[in-house]
Scaffold this active site. Structure first.
Site, PDB file in Angstrom:
ATOM      1  N   HIS A 240       0.863  -1.203   0.000  1.00  0.00           N
ATOM      2  CA  HIS A 240       0.000   0.000   0.000  1.00  0.00           C
ATOM      3  C   HIS A 240       0.890   1.241   0.000  1.00  0.00           C
ATOM      4  CE1 HIS A 240      -3.421   2.496   0.559  1.00  0.00           C
ATOM      5  NE2 HIS A 240      -3.734   2.237   1.802  1.00  0.00           N
TER       6      HIS A 240
ATOM      7  N   HIS B  68      -2.519  -2.190  -9.684  1.00  0.00           N
ATOM      8  CA  HIS B  68      -3.509  -1.544  -8.807  1.00  0.00           C
ATOM      9  C   HIS B  68      -4.782  -2.375  -8.796  1.00  0.00           C
ATOM     10  CE1 HIS B  68      -5.982   1.568  -6.986  1.00  0.00           C
ATOM     11  NE2 HIS B  68      -4.837   2.137  -6.645  1.00  0.00           N
TER      12      HIS B  68
ATOM     13  N   ASP C  42       2.613   5.460  -6.730  1.00  0.00           N
ATOM     14  CA  ASP C  42       3.886   5.337  -5.991  1.00  0.00           C
ATOM     15  C   ASP C  42       5.105   5.226  -6.885  1.00  0.00           C
ATOM     16  OD1 ASP C  42       1.863   3.519  -3.851  1.00  0.00           O
ATOM     17  OD2 ASP C  42       2.935   5.335  -3.262  1.00  0.00           O
TER      18      ASP C  42
HETATM   19  C1  SDX Z   1      -1.511   2.176  -3.367  1.00  0.00           C
HETATM   20  O1  SDX Z   1      -6.193   0.726  -3.340  1.00  0.00           O
HETATM   21  C2  SDX Z   1      -5.735   1.920  -3.499  1.00  0.00           C
HETATM   22  O2  SDX Z   1      -6.400   2.828  -3.971  1.00  0.00           O
HETATM   23  C3  SDX Z   1      -4.302   2.115  -3.074  1.00  0.00           C
HETATM   24  C4  SDX Z   1      -3.665   3.442  -3.448  1.00  0.00           C
HETATM   25  C5  SDX Z   1      -4.281   4.606  -2.696  1.00  0.00           C
HETATM   26  O3  SDX Z   1      -4.200   5.733  -3.195  1.00  0.00           O
HETATM   27  O4  SDX Z   1      -4.764   4.382  -1.561  1.00  0.00           O
HETATM   28  O5  SDX Z   1      -3.810   3.665  -4.834  1.00  0.00           O
HETATM   29  C6  SDX Z   1      -2.183   3.468  -3.105  1.00  0.00           C
HETATM   30  O6  SDX Z   1      -1.436   1.357  -2.492  1.00  0.00           O
HETATM   31  C7  SDX Z   1      -1.010   1.885  -4.766  1.00  0.00           C
HETATM   32  C8  SDX Z   1      -0.426   0.445  -4.902  1.00  0.00           C
HETATM   33  C9  SDX Z   1       1.003   0.462  -4.350  1.00  0.00           C
HETATM   34  N1  SDX Z   1       1.520  -0.900  -4.297  1.00  0.00           N
HETATM   35  C10 SDX Z   1       2.478  -1.344  -5.110  1.00  0.00           C
HETATM   36  O7  SDX Z   1       2.938  -0.694  -6.050  1.00  0.00           O
HETATM   37  C11 SDX Z   1       2.989  -2.745  -4.786  1.00  0.00           C
HETATM   38  C12 SDX Z   1       3.068  -3.559  -6.078  1.00  0.00           C
HETATM   39  N2  SDX Z   1       1.699  -3.770  -6.565  1.00  0.00           N
HETATM   40  C13 SDX Z   1       1.084  -5.030  -6.199  1.00  0.00           C
HETATM   41  O8  SDX Z   1       1.454  -5.599  -4.985  1.00  0.00           O
HETATM   42  C14 SDX Z   1      -0.398  -5.101  -6.577  1.00  0.00           C
HETATM   43  O9  SDX Z   1      -0.511  -4.618  -7.854  1.00  0.00           O
HETATM   44  C15 SDX Z   1      -1.423  -4.411  -5.696  1.00  0.00           C
HETATM   45  C16 SDX Z   1      -1.283  -4.798  -4.283  1.00  0.00           C
HETATM   46  C17 SDX Z   1      -1.314  -2.935  -5.822  1.00  0.00           C
HETATM   47  C18 SDX Z   1      -2.810  -4.855  -6.206  1.00  0.00           C
HETATM   48  O10 SDX Z   1      -2.895  -6.200  -5.987  1.00  0.00           O
HETATM   49  P1  SDX Z   1      -4.234  -7.050  -6.363  1.00  0.00           P
HETATM   50  O11 SDX Z   1      -5.304  -6.158  -6.866  1.00  0.00           O
HETATM   51  O12 SDX Z   1      -4.570  -7.935  -5.212  1.00  0.00           O
HETATM   52  O13 SDX Z   1      -3.772  -7.852  -7.587  1.00  0.00           O
HETATM   53  P2  SDX Z   1      -3.017  -9.254  -7.517  1.00  0.00           P
HETATM   54  O14 SDX Z   1      -1.932  -9.200  -6.481  1.00  0.00           O
HETATM   55  O15 SDX Z   1      -4.047 -10.325  -7.420  1.00  0.00           O
HETATM   56  O16 SDX Z   1      -2.281  -9.299  -8.952  1.00  0.00           O
HETATM   57  C19 SDX Z   1      -2.938  -9.780 -10.114  1.00  0.00           C
HETATM   58  C20 SDX Z   1      -1.825 -10.401 -10.944  1.00  0.00           C
HETATM   59  C21 SDX Z   1      -1.020 -11.462 -10.194  1.00  0.00           C
HETATM   60  O17 SDX Z   1      -0.443 -12.302 -11.174  1.00  0.00           O
HETATM   61  P3  SDX Z   1      -0.957 -13.839 -11.293  1.00  0.00           P
HETATM   62  O18 SDX Z   1      -0.823 -14.437  -9.876  1.00  0.00           O
HETATM   63  O19 SDX Z   1      -2.423 -13.728 -11.713  1.00  0.00           O
HETATM   64  O20 SDX Z   1      -0.054 -14.478 -12.289  1.00  0.00           O
HETATM   65  O21 SDX Z   1      -0.846  -9.378 -11.289  1.00  0.00           O
HETATM   66  C22 SDX Z   1       0.408  -9.716 -10.668  1.00  0.00           C
HETATM   67  C23 SDX Z   1       0.108 -10.712  -9.560  1.00  0.00           C
HETATM   68  O22 SDX Z   1       1.244 -11.538  -9.324  1.00  0.00           O
HETATM   69  N3  SDX Z   1       0.937  -8.466 -10.131  1.00  0.00           N
HETATM   70  C24 SDX Z   1       2.204  -8.093 -10.213  1.00  0.00           C
HETATM   71  C25 SDX Z   1       2.252  -6.817  -9.634  1.00  0.00           C
HETATM   72  N4  SDX Z   1       1.041  -6.466  -9.215  1.00  0.00           N
HETATM   73  C26 SDX Z   1       0.219  -7.495  -9.523  1.00  0.00           C
HETATM   74  N5  SDX Z   1       3.297  -8.714 -10.725  1.00  0.00           N
HETATM   75  C27 SDX Z   1       4.442  -8.024 -10.641  1.00  0.00           C
HETATM   76  N6  SDX Z   1       4.580  -6.792 -10.099  1.00  0.00           N
HETATM   77  C28 SDX Z   1       3.494  -6.165  -9.595  1.00  0.00           C
HETATM   78  N7  SDX Z   1       3.624  -4.948  -9.078  1.00  0.00           N
END
Ligand code: SDX
Length: 434
Positions: free
Chosen positions: A272, A311, A367
């Site tokens: 997050h 996201h 971010d």
């Molecule tokens: C913020 O929710 C909000 O609004 C948050 C925010 C706010 O203003 O409050 O916008 C702020 O928190 C932004 C997000 C910051 N986090 C990151 O940058 C961390 C990296 N991102 C991920 O951890 C992820 O994208 C999330 C946590 C942001 C979202 O995760 P989800 O919606 O639960 O999606 P998921 O983990 O189920 O991913 C779907 C697929 C998966 O692949 P498969 O298992 O289907 O093969 O996408 C992949 C994930 O492995 N994936 C990524 C990835 N993010 C998702 N693979 C590599 N790198 C990534 N960053």
């Protein structure tokens, strides 16, 4: 069973019993409670939904922030983020989020005056903060200190009194920068700087961070403006993880300081708000453009996450990332270009053309670039999420206020699917260990 007769319903057939049910559809949702009538017999509980992380579950009705993830749209109280970032300022946006409309001049002047004159903290808070280890993470200090404020304002528990709610929200918006700056100064072993009420909100924050022996710290106006825009971009984001935490804790009718402290805790996490700190560490670890292909391979092999990408809602470019990317140029004009910018831009270019990321709709989020700007301000990575928290405070409070006033809301208490043992006979230790 309900016979609504209209088409805005879901007809569900339970094949276990052959029974059919008509469930009303409102606002693109069905009430989870309407599923509980679906049961096989009177002894068995009715159906519930199972949704880890609430991926497809609405927890509330809200008019604070609108996001269209497919189109990359973000609006605060109906105003597009692009217009607010360009034409407004953080305190005006904070007013908009909390009061639901833009302020008149008298309302704005009163709001700014109130916040400016509540930036000081009780001296005991300073003593409390000085008790942390020299290397305490500022987010841990912030979470603890925000929670501690509930003990300095015990009347804040009277959440049904509108005037009391207003005063506590003013105090929290006013004091968050002071807490954040003091956590920063603590880490540096420097004396804490008191607020300077002659300065604007964001200029005062920079003064409490960087002032040394000079009479007044005058930050470069371009940096003040850039940081104010970053606060606007972080101000709210509908039901994200930390807002969900604020609402969940707030649903117990606790004071707003305790609810917001829970939000700070959730924001601390690397998935997050902690992602901006993780992005910088990732870019440093990559080190050069030549290393990007290996890193991308590590992501595809599941050994890495591309921090700052992806996201839950945006399946398009995060509109905030676009604005921040532009703000980079303004800041670097003053501070010089961050050498990691080149790696970030190359990483983004490669990722946006790569099938792995395209298939998963992974785009830069808020971010990805913000950390580059924060580093240009000379903030260490562990301060980045503190800056996010300062910006998000009006959003948390607007959402908390909406929760407190929402007649449909109840204390948060989800169901579970029990997977453990049942009715075991307890064997006392003496027998178990003999
Ligand atoms: C913020 O929710 C909000 O609004 C948050 C925010 C706010 O203003 O409050 O916008 C702020 O928190 C932004 C997000 C910051 N986090 C990151 O940058 C961390 C990296 N991102 C991920 O951890 C992820 O994208 C999330 C946590 C942001 C979202 O995760 P989800 O919606 O639960 O999606 P998921 O983990 O189920 O991913 C779907 C697929 C998966 O692949 P498969 O298992 O289907 O093969 O996408 C992949 C994930 O492995 N994936 C990524 C990835 N993010 C998702 N693979 C590599 N790198 C990534 N960053």
């Amino acid at each position: 069973m309900t016979d609504t007769g209209d088409t805005n319903t879901l007809t569900v057939r339970d094949n276990r019993t052959g029974k059919e049910y008509e469930i009303p559809i409102t606002d693109g949702t069905i009430k989870a409670g309407d599923l509980s009538q679906i049961r096989t017999d009177d002894e068995t509980p009715g159906l519930a939904t199972y949704d880890p992380g609430f991926v497809n579950t609405a927890s509330c009705k809200s008019s604070v922030t609108f996001i269209d993830g497919e189109k990359g749209i973000l609006e605060y109280r109906g105003y597009p983020i692009e217009q607010l970032a360009e034409k407004s300022n953080f305190l005006e946006v904070a007013y908009l989020l909390i009061h639901g409309e833009l302020p008149s001049k008298p309302q704005y002047d009163t709001w700014v005056h109130e916040i400016t004159h509540h930036t000081f903290l009780h001296e005991n808070v300073k003593t409390f903060m000085q008790g942390f280890r020299y290397d305490a993470h500022p987010m841990g200090m912030l979470m603890a200190s925000v929670g501690a404020l509930s003990t300095f304002y015990p009347e804040s528990g009277n959440i049904s009194d509108p005037d009391n709610r207003h005063m506590q929200m003013v105090r929290m918006i006013a004091k968050m920068p002071t807490l954040g700056a003091w956590a920063f100064r603590h880490a540096q072993g420097k004396p804490y700087v008191y607020p300077d009420n002659e300065l604007s909100y964001t200029a005062n924050f920079l003064s409490m961070l960087f002032k040394m022996s000079e009479h007044r710290f005058d930050a470069d106006e371009r940096l003040v403006k850039a940081l104010d825009v970053l606060f606007i971009l972080h101000a709210d984001h509908e039901q994200n993880c930390s807002t969900n935490a604020v609402r969940s804790v707030g649903s117990s009718q606790v004071d707003p300081y305790s609810a917001v402290a829970a939000g700070v805790g959730a924001l601390y996490g690397p998935l997050h708000g902690g992602a901006n700190e993780a992005v910088l560490r990732m870019l440093r670890r990559i080190g050069s453009k030549e290393n990007i292909p290996d890193f991308i391979k590590g992501v595809k092999d599941g050994n890495e996450k591309l921090m700052g990408f992806g996201h839950r809602v945006y399946k398009n470019y995060d509109p905030r990332a676009k604005i921040i990317k532009k703000a980079c140029d303004d800041v670097f004009e003053v501070t010089g270009v961050n050498p990691l910018l080149e790696i970030a831009r190359e990483l983004e270019k490669i990722a946006l053309e790569d099938e792995y990321f395209i298939k998963r709709k992974l785009y830069p989020n808020v971010d990805f670039y913000s950390g580059l700007i924060y580093e240009a301000f000379q903030f260490p990575p562990e301060m980045f999420t503190v800056l996010f928290a300062i910006g998000r405070t009006p959003g948390w409070l607007a959402q908390w206020l909406e929760l407190v006033q929402d007649k449909e809301q109840k204390i948060a208490r989800p169901k579970q699917i029990y997977t453990g043992e049942r009715t075991l006979d307890f064997v006392p230790a003496a027998e178990r260990w003999s």
